[in-house]
Design a protein around this motif. Structure first.
Motif, PDB file in Angstrom:
ATOM      1  N   SER A 255      73.652  90.407   3.189  1.00  0.00           N
ATOM      2  CA  SER A 255      73.719  92.322   3.734  1.00  0.00           C
ATOM      3  C   SER A 255      71.992  92.973   3.332  1.00  0.00           C
TER       4      SER A 255
ATOM      5  N   ALA B  73      76.580  96.836   5.087  1.00  0.00           N
ATOM      6  CA  ALA B  73      76.695  95.446   5.052  1.00  0.00           C
ATOM      7  C   ALA B  73      76.677  94.171   5.900  1.00  0.00           C
ATOM      8  N   PHE B  74      76.385  92.751   5.667  1.00  0.00           N
ATOM      9  CA  PHE B  74      76.187  92.070   7.013  1.00  0.00           C
ATOM     10  C   PHE B  74      78.270  92.323   7.207  1.00  0.00           C
TER      11      PHE B  74
ATOM     12  N   TYR C  44      72.456  91.878  13.805  1.00  0.00           N
ATOM     13  CA  TYR C  44      72.682  92.941  12.126  1.00  0.00           C
ATOM     14  C   TYR C  44      70.975  93.478  12.570  1.00  0.00           C
TER      15      TYR C  44
END
Length: 99
Positions: free
Chosen positions: A52, A57-58, A74
């Motif tokens: 991340s 957050a990932f 992402y």
């Protein structure tokens, strides 16, 4: 900030947290670094929980190893969430300081 990969995006985040309005210059078409140019089967060698960037957050299972396309998605979402001045198609070849 020069370069729209992970480090450049994280630097923009850090500057915005400090109340600044940075400009990010990226040579490519979008601020995702070199990820689109890596081979199709690439997966990160560390789990998502360690992948991340600051402030986001990932997504997904924190124990999975994200695929290249997940990283690209992402980074696109991260860049958009920064609400920063991101200028693509700007290759920096020199930086000078007047005086």
């Amino acid at each position: 900030v020069i370069g729209g990969g992970q480090a450049g995006l994280a630097a923009v985040h850090a500057l915005k947290v400090r109340g600044l309005e940075p400009v990010l210059l990226e040579a490519g078409d979008e601020p995702v670094g070199s990820w689109p140019h890596y081979y199709d089967s690439l997966h990160l060698f560390s789990p998502a929980r360690y992948s991340s960037l600051p402030g986001m957050a990932f997504p997904g299972d924190p124990d999975h190893y994200p695929h290249r396309d997940e990283v690209i998605d992402y980074l696109r979402r991260y860049a958009a969430a920064l609400h920063a001045d991101i200028r693509t198609g700007h290759r920096v070849t020199a930086v000078t300081r007047p005086g």
